[in-house]
Scaffold this active site. Structure first.
Site, PDB file in Angstrom:
ATOM      1  N   GLY A 141      -7.247  12.284 -16.793  1.00 38.41           N
ATOM      2  CA  GLY A 141      -7.868  11.938 -15.896  1.00 38.41           C
ATOM      3  C   GLY A 141      -7.476   9.780 -15.718  1.00 38.41           C
ATOM      4  N   CYS A 142      -8.512   9.163 -14.795  1.00 35.06           N
ATOM      5  CA  CYS A 142      -8.129   7.975 -15.006  1.00 35.06           C
ATOM      6  C   CYS A 142      -8.734   7.219 -13.957  1.00 35.06           C
ATOM      7  CB  CYS A 142      -6.654   7.544 -14.439  1.00 35.06           C
ATOM      8  SG  CYS A 142      -5.048   8.367 -15.720  1.00 35.06           S
ATOM      9  N   ALA A 143      -9.155   5.464 -14.128  1.00 39.47           N
ATOM     10  CA  ALA A 143      -9.433   5.410 -13.112  1.00 39.47           C
ATOM     11  C   ALA A 143      -9.019   4.260 -12.881  1.00 39.47           C
ATOM     12  CB  ALA A 143     -10.759   3.955 -14.024  1.00 39.47           C
ATOM     13  N   ARG A 199     -14.119   6.475 -17.584  1.00 38.08           N
ATOM     14  CA  ARG A 199     -13.008   7.165 -16.935  1.00 38.08           C
ATOM     15  C   ARG A 199     -11.948   7.181 -17.860  1.00 38.08           C
ATOM     16  NH1 ARG A 199     -15.323   8.675 -12.037  1.00 38.08           N
ATOM     17  NH2 ARG A 199     -12.546   9.343 -11.294  1.00 38.08           N
TER      18      ARG A 199
END
Ligand code: SF4
Ligand code: SF4
Lengths: 376, 503
Positions: free
Chosen positions: A10-12, A39
């Site tokens: 998952g990420c930003a 995040r």
């Protein structure tokens, strides 16, 4: 050191561009990605910057990561017969750096994880000898050799290979990585950034985003559930997908569709995040014909799964989401600036006063294009 | 010579329940049931087609295997001995209908499908679009675009003809002759209703089916029965049949007694003559000959229809398929060793060919290695039994699958394997008017469409659980398959990892 497992994450993401080509230092992008600290989980962060080497704009800037001196020597041997290296130097860093007041001044609690154990980080400014491009184009030649180094030179990894741009990435929180690489000392007209939340320990700097090839850079929040077929679709075209990160397929797909097949970027996005047949069937004739053909011919390139992506290239920045928008993305404009980020707050953090803020529709590309020349 | 072959089945009538309605007598097309003041079965004639069992109003009939017909022996099985006895009595080639029934490993059952958890969400097909639409036909490797006078982008590439399928499942080639006209009608009506294709097989196209042209694949086989210009053009696609999975390298034989008026007209042969399909096409002795026929058909249809080639899965199938694509085939159909048939020599059916799973994996990979995978569509045939098989075939690389036996079962077939006798009690593999009447085309079509609808919903569920919303994202995505109980070599050939390995 390279991790051979594929890591869902998952990420930003955050990106900013001056469409007039004005160059800005890296402090703003670091603050923007720092705001989305939660995040990421400290296992990967990185930046792509365009316009950072104006005096060497004609040469390919190879940002390299080496596991050890031996790998560096082997790679330099490889360069010897392949390229003309005009200049090579250590990429400047602040070992043990953390994001704190004296670099940003705002959120001391965020810079918590000093950047340690980097690989050997070196950059090479490269010309392609003329006699090498009799039968293939210069860029094709560079792509082939990047592929070759990544798969065959043990312990060497090409982090980026474009002109007048570079990738700065590693294991750590992105804001710390930014400070580590002294991004406050670079000026770029496009900055993109990425904070990573992998569900597995990568321990490998090359696995962080952005993922780059030539002047393409990709930062990507999400997972490509169609990775299996995207990979098999790309392989016959000569792409070697050995990094086991689903993000590389996105970079290669753009390279294939835009550089090699010469599709306009908007249409390439239509291939990768295709409209649904129910909507295509209702389109006006010319558009229906085009999109139908794209889906028929480029079905293997369709990206499926949750994602938001920012693609950078030397003339612009493109943001887009998956077909049903399973990952967030907000865009904004202020004067000649275009912003894109996972959260609106990450934009407001660096540009509180905006002309326009919107959430792009699923599968619709937001295209930022240079309308001026790059400020030198 | 009186027969020594013991009956295969025992028919048990519960006389307490039987009310002597004689329905079983009327329904049995194999002459097994007689009425002599009560129903008396002649066990020897029973083929276990279950027509009587299904229609007995009192559920008074049970059919059992004749357990000790042969003394137990794990090596000399009843089937072996029965076959030897049959040949000792007749000196003939053993014939059988339907596909290979032997217990060789079924690779589909050794593959498992992935699903999403947390990091990538699964998608709910009841709430989100879930696309199964598939186009069959040759695609270029890339598209060119131009800018029109008004500055609009226009498509510069002219695509070759593409045929749209709403479900990635088409009906298999079954000729009028092998099956009844009612079966053909049911298949055509269902194909239209479900947005897919039926395939005429090699027996021509009855004029009653002309209105269904846009859902029909017309076949050109070695006998060239019923092939004429109008036939070729009354279709969505044309298929050249080189081989059939149940009998690779073997021709066909429709006995003269089945060639009545209608079949005679459709096949363009005299009434009562045997219709013999030679083993090879006598104008195709090489790949360049095949190419000539492909282009002859393209000329005859004015390049408006994809032209496909069907081959059986044999050892060298990947190289053959590659040659076929280069010869101009827009669709390649591969039929595995379990594929069905109306009649085949048993020794061929049970011993020749390779599993479709391996053939499909090899062909898809070979075409990719050669950079020509986009230039053709792959249809996968040869015992696709459920939507799980469909999903796995597509993940291995098929564009769509072909169902024959499954379609017949949907219409009522009980897989009794007596298709070659012409006595099919279910009105499918027969030309006897009193039997053909038993199959109502309308009802058959409805059952077929229901099957496709059910499988489509299941495919959508599978796609949703995989976190993708379009069949293209499953097609060729072997990363989403894992093997269980397979040796390393087989895993490599299938191009999949063993279960337990992550990404
Ligand atoms: S159909 Fe059933 S009830 Fe009727 S005669 Fe046969 S066994 Fe008896
Ligand atoms: S088609 Fe008829 S004869 Fe053939 S197996 Fe099915 S029920 Fe038996």
């Amino acid at each position: 050191m390279r991790c051979n497992c594929y890591i869902p994450s998952g990420c930003a993401i955050s990106g900013m561009m001056s469409e007039s080509g004005e160059r800005m230092d890296g402090n703003a992008i670091i603050r923007s990605i720092a705001l989305m600290h939660d995040r990421s989980n400290g296992l990967g962060g990185g930046f792509a910057a365009y316009g950072i080497y104006p005096r060497r704009a004609d040469q390919y800037a190879f940002h390299m990561m080496f596991d050890n001196m031996e790998a560096k020597e082997k790679c330099e041997e490889y360069f010897n017969g392949t390229f003309d290296v005009v200049l090579d130097e250590k990429i400047p860093t602040r070992p043990g750096a953390v994001f704190e007041e004296d670099t940003s001044g705002r959120y001391p609690e965020y810079g918590t994880q000093p950047i340690i154990n980097p690989p050997i980080l070196w950059r090479y400014f490269i010309d392609v000898p003329e006699d090498k491009t009799k039968f293939i184009s210069e860029r094709e030649y560079v792509v082939e050799n990047v592929m070759d180094i990544n798969s065959n030179v043990d312990g060497a990894f090409v982090a980026s290979s474009g002109k007048n741009m570079g990738a700065f990435k590693g294991v750590g929180y992105p804001e710390d990585i930014g400070v580590f690489y002294k991004l406050d000392e670079y000026k770029a007209y496009i900055w993109t950034s990425h904070g990573r939340f992998p569900t597995n320990t990568p321990g490998w700097w090359g696995g962080a985003h952005p993922f780059c090839l030539l002047d393409w850079s990709i930062v990507h929040n999400g997972e490509i559930s169609s990775y299996g077929i995207n990979k098999r679709y790309l392989e016959p075209f000569g792409y070697k997908l050995e990094l086991r990160t689903d993000t590389e397929v996105v970079a290669y797909l753009f390279d294939l569709l835009v550089r090699r097949h010469k599709l306009p970027i908007e249409l390439a996005v239509k291939a990768l995040a295709a409209p649904f047949w129910k909507d295509i069937d209702k389109m006006p004739e010319n558009e229906r014909k085009i999109i139908t053909a794209i889906r028929q011919v480029y079905g293997g390139g369709l990206l499926n799964g949750p994602f938001s992506i920012i693609l950078g290239h030397s003339r612009g920045m493109v943001g887009f989401n998956d077909r049903i928008k399973l990952r967030p993305m907000t865009c904004a404009r202020k004067d000649d600036m275009l912003y894109m980020a996972s959260e609106e707050s990450a934009i407001r953090e660096i540009a509180p006063d905006l002309d326009e803020v919107w959430s792009p529709r699923a599968g619709t590309a937001i295209v930022g294009e240079m309308n001026g020349e790059v400020e030198a | 010579m009186s027969s020594q072959i013991p009956p295969e089945f025992t028919v048990i009538i519960d006389y307490d329940r039987c009310r002597r309605c004689r329905r079983c007598v009327m329904n049995c097309s194999f002459g097994c049931m007689q009425f002599k003041d009560k129903v008396v079965p002649e066990h020897k004639k029973c083929v276990a087609c279950h027509r009587c069992v299904t229609y007995c109003p009192e559920s008074a009939i049970t059919i059992k295997k004749n357990e000790l017909a042969y003394k137990e022996n794990a090596n000399w099985t009843p089937e072996m001995r029965q076959n030897i006895l049959k040949q000792a009595e007749t000196g003939g080639i053993l014939l059988s209908g339907m596909g290979n029934p032997r217990p060789q490993q079924i690779l589909w059952d050794h593959m498992l499908i992935d699903a999403c958890q947390v990091t990538n969400p699964s998608i709910d097909p009841l709430r989100e679009p879930m696309e199964l639409r598939t186009y069959l036909g040759r695609k270029p490797n890339h598209l060119d675009f131009t800018r029109g006078e008004n500055g609009d982008i226009e498509l510069g590439t002219t695509l070759q003809p593409q045929v749209k399928l709403d479900v990635p499942i088409v009906f298999a080639a079954m000729s009028y002759g092998a099956v009844s006209l009612n079966a053909h009608k049911a298949l055509a009506m269902a194909a239209k209703k479900s947005g897919t294709l039926m395939n005429t097989g090699e027996g021509g196209l009855h004029t009653d089916l002309y209105p269904y042209a846009s859902n029909i694949t017309v076949q050109v086989a070695s006998g060239r029965f019923g092939v004429h210009s109008e036939y070729l053009n009354t279709s969505a696609t044309v298929e050249i049949k080189i081989g059939q999975g149940a009998k690779p390298g073997i021709g066909g034989h429709l006995p003269g007694e089945k060639v009545g008026d209608e079949i005679s007209r459709t096949r363009m042969i005299p009434v009562g003559t045997d219709a013999l399909s030679p083993a090879p096409h006598h104008d195709i002795y090489s790949i360049e000959d095949l190419s000539q026929l492909i282009y002859a058909i393209k000329e005859a249809t004015d390049y408006t229809k994809p032209v496909g080639v069907k081959i059986s899965a044999v050892h060298n199938v990947a190289a053959i398929a590659s040659g076929i694509v280069r010869a101009g085939a827009d669709i390649v159909t591969i039929d595995g060793f379990r594929g069905g048939t109306g009649a085949a020599p048993m020794v061929i059916r049970d011993n020749v060919g390779i599993p479709i799973e391996l053939a499909l994996a090899a062909v898809d990979q070979r075409l990719r290695d050669e950079g020509i995978r986009n230039n053709t569509s792959i249809l996968c045939a040869g015992s696709i039994r459920n939507s799980g098989d469909v999903a796995k075939a597509i993940a291995l690389g098929a564009d769509a699958v072909v169902i024959g036996t499954a379609a017949l079962i949907a219409m009522g077939c009980r897989v009794c394997q007596k298709c070659y006798t012409g006595n099919c009690a279910w009105g499918i593999a027969t030309q006897k008017p009193e039997l053909v009447r038993r199959l109502d085309p309308q009802l058959g079509a409805e059952r077929l469409s229901n099957l496709l609808t059910g499988w489509s919903h299941e495919l959508q569920e599978i796609l949703g659980s995989l976190g993708v919303n379009s069949i293209e994202s499953l097609r060729g995505s072997r990363e989403r398959l894992r093997g269980i109980d397979l040796d390393e070599q087989t895993l490599n050939l299938l191009g999949i990892k063993p279960a337990g390995i992550g990404q």
